[in-house]
Design a protein around this motif. Structure first.
Motif, PDB file in Angstrom:
ATOM      1  N   MET A 388       1.414  -1.017  -0.150  1.00 58.20           N
ATOM      2  CA  MET A 388       0.332   0.009   0.060  1.00 58.20           C
ATOM      3  C   MET A 388       0.790   1.224  -0.108  1.00 58.20           C
ATOM      4  SD  MET A 388      -2.844   0.684   3.145  1.00 58.20           S
ATOM      5  CE  MET A 388      -3.659   2.675   2.960  1.00 58.20           C
ATOM      6  N   LEU A 389       0.670   2.304  -0.960  1.00 59.66           N
ATOM      7  CA  LEU A 389       2.042   3.442  -0.517  1.00 59.66           C
ATOM      8  C   LEU A 389       0.879   4.659   0.118  1.00 59.66           C
ATOM      9  CD1 LEU A 389       0.946   4.681  -4.383  1.00 59.66           C
ATOM     10  CD2 LEU A 389       2.783   3.305  -3.829  1.00 59.66           C
ATOM     11  N   ILE A 390       2.157   5.041   1.213  1.00 61.67           N
ATOM     12  CA  ILE A 390       2.088   5.804   2.257  1.00 61.67           C
ATOM     13  C   ILE A 390       2.643   7.044   2.665  1.00 61.67           C
ATOM     14  CG2 ILE A 390       2.409   5.775   4.343  1.00 61.67           C
ATOM     15  CD1 ILE A 390       1.795   2.973   4.609  1.00 61.67           C
ATOM     16  N   GLU A 391       2.060   7.796   2.138  1.00 61.63           N
ATOM     17  CA  GLU A 391       3.218   9.242   2.312  1.00 61.63           C
ATOM     18  C   GLU A 391       3.469  10.009   3.633  1.00 61.63           C
ATOM     19  OE1 GLU A 391       2.495  14.018   0.512  1.00 61.63           O
ATOM     20  OE2 GLU A 391       0.414  12.499   0.453  1.00 61.63           O
ATOM     21  N   HIS A 392       4.704  10.176   3.433  1.00 57.50           N
ATOM     22  CA  HIS A 392       5.243  10.497   5.388  1.00 57.50           C
ATOM     23  C   HIS A 392       4.299  11.843   5.311  1.00 57.50           C
ATOM     24  CE1 HIS A 392       7.749  11.281   8.220  1.00 57.50           C
ATOM     25  NE2 HIS A 392       8.112  10.086   8.562  1.00 57.50           N
ATOM     26  N   GLU A 394       4.187  14.459   8.829  1.00 56.84           N
ATOM     27  CA  GLU A 394       4.989  14.355  10.032  1.00 56.84           C
ATOM     28  C   GLU A 394       5.498  13.164  11.001  1.00 56.84           C
ATOM     29  OE1 GLU A 394       1.686  16.542  11.963  1.00 56.84           O
ATOM     30  OE2 GLU A 394       0.421  14.679  11.982  1.00 56.84           O
ATOM     31  N   LYS A 395       6.534  13.779  12.072  1.00 53.63           N
ATOM     32  CA  LYS A 395       6.440  12.938  13.211  1.00 53.63           C
ATOM     33  C   LYS A 395       7.647  12.198  12.545  1.00 53.63           C
ATOM     34  CE  LYS A 395       2.308  13.213  15.663  1.00 53.63           C
ATOM     35  NZ  LYS A 395       0.770  11.895  16.458  1.00 53.63           N
ATOM     36  N   CYS A 396       8.362  11.218  13.316  1.00 50.64           N
ATOM     37  CA  CYS A 396       9.283  10.755  13.283  1.00 50.64           C
ATOM     38  C   CYS A 396       8.965   9.336  11.563  1.00 50.64           C
ATOM     39  CB  CYS A 396       9.876   9.847  14.422  1.00 50.64           C
ATOM     40  SG  CYS A 396       9.125   7.999  14.745  1.00 50.64           S
ATOM     41  N   LYS A 397       9.906   8.689  11.910  1.00 49.45           N
ATOM     42  CA  LYS A 397      10.481   7.801  10.857  1.00 49.45           C
ATOM     43  C   LYS A 397      10.527   6.391  10.980  1.00 49.45           C
ATOM     44  CE  LYS A 397      14.656   5.520  12.045  1.00 49.45           C
ATOM     45  NZ  LYS A 397      16.097   5.139  11.635  1.00 49.45           N
ATOM     46  N   TYR A 398       9.497   5.880  11.971  1.00 48.33           N
ATOM     47  CA  TYR A 398       8.348   4.761  11.841  1.00 48.33           C
ATOM     48  C   TYR A 398       7.014   4.797  11.230  1.00 48.33           C
ATOM     49  CZ  TYR A 398      12.751   2.718  13.809  1.00 48.33           C
ATOM     50  OH  TYR A 398      14.008   2.634  13.951  1.00 48.33           O
ATOM     51  N   ILE A 399       6.684   4.515  10.382  1.00 47.09           N
ATOM     52  CA  ILE A 399       5.293   4.333  10.339  1.00 47.09           C
ATOM     53  C   ILE A 399       4.094   2.812  10.754  1.00 47.09           C
ATOM     54  CG2 ILE A 399       3.544   4.710   8.304  1.00 47.09           C
ATOM     55  CD1 ILE A 399       5.151   7.432   8.533  1.00 47.09           C
ATOM     56  N   VAL A 400       3.297   2.930  10.395  1.00 49.72           N
ATOM     57  CA  VAL A 400       2.668   1.885  10.789  1.00 49.72           C
ATOM     58  C   VAL A 400       1.539   1.879   9.610  1.00 49.72           C
ATOM     59  CG1 VAL A 400       0.350   0.691  12.879  1.00 49.72           C
ATOM     60  CG2 VAL A 400       2.371   1.934  13.711  1.00 49.72           C
ATOM     61  N   CYS A 401       1.602   1.378   9.066  1.00 48.27           N
ATOM     62  CA  CYS A 401       0.656   0.768   7.942  1.00 48.27           C
ATOM     63  C   CYS A 401      -1.204   0.590   8.528  1.00 48.27           C
ATOM     64  CB  CYS A 401       1.033  -0.145   7.435  1.00 48.27           C
ATOM     65  SG  CYS A 401      -0.212  -0.422   5.351  1.00 48.27           S
ATOM     66  N   SER A 402      -1.746   1.464   7.737  1.00 53.34           N
ATOM     67  CA  SER A 402      -3.248   1.586   8.135  1.00 53.34           C
ATOM     68  C   SER A 402      -3.859   0.167   7.765  1.00 53.34           C
ATOM     69  CB  SER A 402      -3.736   2.451   7.804  1.00 53.34           C
ATOM     70  OG  SER A 402      -4.102   2.344   6.179  1.00 53.34           O
ATOM     71  N   ARG A 403      -3.190  -0.629   6.880  1.00 55.82           N
ATOM     72  CA  ARG A 403      -3.847  -1.831   5.451  1.00 55.82           C
ATOM     73  C   ARG A 403      -3.762  -3.083   6.674  1.00 55.82           C
ATOM     74  NH1 ARG A 403      -2.147  -3.392  -0.316  1.00 55.82           N
ATOM     75  NH2 ARG A 403      -4.952  -4.877  -0.908  1.00 55.82           N
ATOM     76  N   CYS A 404      -2.073  -3.212   6.640  1.00 54.27           N
ATOM     77  CA  CYS A 404      -1.690  -4.211   7.253  1.00 54.27           C
ATOM     78  C   CYS A 404      -1.153  -4.456   8.593  1.00 54.27           C
ATOM     79  CB  CYS A 404       0.224  -4.758   6.745  1.00 54.27           C
ATOM     80  SG  CYS A 404       0.995  -4.083   6.078  1.00 54.27           S
ATOM     81  N   HIS A 405      -1.178  -2.783   9.126  1.00 50.19           N
ATOM     82  CA  HIS A 405      -0.909  -2.747  10.464  1.00 50.19           C
ATOM     83  C   HIS A 405       0.269  -2.985  10.507  1.00 50.19           C
ATOM     84  CE1 HIS A 405      -5.335  -1.709  10.856  1.00 50.19           C
ATOM     85  NE2 HIS A 405      -5.152  -3.065  10.485  1.00 50.19           N
ATOM     86  N   VAL A 406       1.308  -3.762  10.050  1.00 45.68           N
ATOM     87  CA  VAL A 406       2.720  -3.930  10.406  1.00 45.68           C
ATOM     88  C   VAL A 406       3.695  -2.509  10.346  1.00 45.68           C
ATOM     89  CG1 VAL A 406       4.665  -4.823   9.393  1.00 45.68           C
ATOM     90  CG2 VAL A 406       2.353  -5.622   8.851  1.00 45.68           C
ATOM     91  N   GLU A 407       4.493  -2.531  11.743  1.00 46.07           N
ATOM     92  CA  GLU A 407       4.753  -0.589  11.356  1.00 46.07           C
ATOM     93  C   GLU A 407       6.942  -0.856  10.910  1.00 46.07           C
ATOM     94  OE1 GLU A 407       6.485   2.657  14.917  1.00 46.07           O
ATOM     95  OE2 GLU A 407       6.306   0.072  15.375  1.00 46.07           O
ATOM     96  N   PHE A 408       7.434  -0.403  10.209  1.00 42.51           N
ATOM     97  CA  PHE A 408       8.390  -0.415   9.259  1.00 42.51           C
ATOM     98  C   PHE A 408       8.885   0.773   9.436  1.00 42.51           C
ATOM     99  CE2 PHE A 408       5.397   1.520   6.236  1.00 42.51           C
ATOM    100  CZ  PHE A 408       6.328   1.691   5.398  1.00 42.51           C
TER     101      PHE A 408
END
Length: 457
Positions: A388-392, A394-408
């Protein structure tokens, strides 16, 4: 909050005309390939009860832009709908007697020509099939509408855009009076409407009708939800309906406590019980929730030939076989008949077959990630787990995907736990690995297998 408000729909972009070759435009000149006069017009032969299809084809034939776009197309294979439509249009200009549409009904998979069909379904099927073969044909009728819901209490607006190939306009006014022209019907469609009573929407910003911890009881009967907040059944129904209208299939609490949203997810079984849904509302809710969940978690699309739903079993290839059609393979990406050998994972040999997400990844701007020393990171990434495409933003470099809920990690694209374990101390400022380049492939998500992080400290 379920309050009186207004909703309206606006046409955001006009129909775009398909570029037509100069030789095709020349057909409009005197003595050239014009639509025949009514006196010489041969018409279409009725196969049984195909009058709806015949009337639709003749309307399209007498639409100059569409007629010239079809006549300027090169012939494809015999199974192509565009090819057969072009043959019919040519015959309508040259034949001495009624023209048959049997080849078109075969392309559409219409087996029983003696069964009455709906003209709108024919129109939608024709446009979808033609756009799958020739994308520019669909653009002739393509438009974008914007649906706006405005709260009268706080003025907050919710906007939702939708791509359309046609509009369904009302035939009568609100008071029951007739609409005398197409122009009046279109104006009635885009007229602002007051929503009251059972049609009200819940406004997340006003929170009227929602009782939070510490609020003074106002005498209104409410039901307590599993998160501890109480809401009356009518407002609960309105809030959940507004969530589904925005494309959410997970229902959550909108209460704000100490400037933080509660956000607790409500199981549908709890909503169904507490909202006191009628049988009609329950069917509506369950159908919407099931369709939205299936779209997110299941890999299925419509076969461009028979329009049946096809699930892609092998997620590593875009070459798909339809078990309903006979010996028919199509491209999962461009939704056209398959061209080429082998089973590549990125494109087939059809012209223009390319994943638009790759263009987004290649052209997005770069940015410096806040709270770190990482510079020049692409602002859009494909989730390394589900794609899934995710745009950064704000905040830090760690993102939680709203689709699979995996943090990367948005910088190195490793799982957050892997990135943190590889860098002892100050892992939020930079990664052990260098900045990952722009992605050139979209990861394939195996929905039943999530990454195993049990061995990571």
């Amino acid at each position: 909050m379920a309050v009186k408000g207004s909703k309206s729909t606006a046409l955001r972009s006009a129909n775009r005309r398909v570029p037509v070759p100069a030789e095709a435009l020349a057909m409009e000149g005197p003595g050239a390939e014009e639509a025949p006069s009514m006196a010489a017009y041969p018409g279409l032969a009725n196969q049984g009860t195909t009058c709806c299809l015949n009337s639709l084809l003749q309307c399209l034939f007498f639409t100059p832009q569409f007629r010239h776009a079809i006549l300027s197309c090169e012939d494809l294979e015999e199974s192509s709908l565009v090819t057969q439509l072009r043959k019919v249009f040519v015959a309508l200009q040259t034949a001495q007697g009624p023209v048959t549409t049997s080849a078109i009904t075969r392309c559409l998979g219409l087996r029983n020509v003696h069964q009455q069909q709906d003209v709108l379904e024919f129109f939608q099927t024709l446009l979808t099939r033609m756009a799958a073969e020739r994308a520019e044909l669909g653009q002739l009728f393509q438009m974008t509408t914007e649906h706006v819901i405005r709260c009268e209490e706080c003025g907050e607006e919710t906007r939702q855009e939708e791509e359309r190939l046609f509009l369904m306009v009302p035939a009568t006014q609100v008071d029951g009076g007739p609409l005398c022209s197409v122009a009046e019907s279109v104006q009635a469609l885009f007229r602002e409407e007051q929503v009251t009573g059972d049609n009200q929407y819940y406004c997340e910003h006003s929170h009227k009708g929602l009782l939070r911890a510490g609020d003074e009881y106002d005498g209104q009967q409410r039901v307590q939800m599993s998160c501890g907040h109480a809401v009356d059944p009518g407002n609960l129904t309105a809030w959940c309906r507004s969530l589904m209208d925005q494309g959410h299939f997970k229902l959550y609490c909108p209460a704000v406590v100490d400037e933080d949203k509660c956000g607790a997810e409500w199981p549908y079984s709890e909503v169904r019980r507490c909202a006191v849904l009628s049988d009609t509302e329950q069917r509506e809710f369950e159908q919407k929730l099931a369709l939205m969940a299936a779209k997110l978690y299941c890999d299925y699309k419509e076969c461009p030939r028979c329009k049946s739903l096809v699930e892609r079993k092998d997620l590593t290839t875009i070459r798909v076989f339809c078990i309903i059609c006979t010996n028919y393979e199509f491209c999962w990406q461009c939704l056209r008949a398959w061209k080429g050998a082998g089973k590549p994972s990125d494109r087939c040999d059809n012209v223009g077959c390319r994943d638009p997400s790759l263009d987004t990844l290649a052209s997005c701007v770069t940015k410096d990630l806040p709270g770190s020393e990482i510079q020049g990171c692409p602002s859009i990434r494909a989730c390394p787990t589900c794609g899934m495409l995710i745009e950064h933003k704000e905040k830090c470099k760690y993102i939680v995907c709203s689709r699979c809920h995996v943090e990367f990690c948005f910088a190195c694209l490793d799982l957050a736990q892997v990135c943190q374990a590889a860098k002892s101390g100050a892992w939020f400022k930079w990664c052990a690995k260098p900045l990952a380049p722009r992605q050139r492939h979209i990861p394939v998500w195996s929905r039943h297998i999530l990454p195993d992080t049990s061995d990571i400290c």
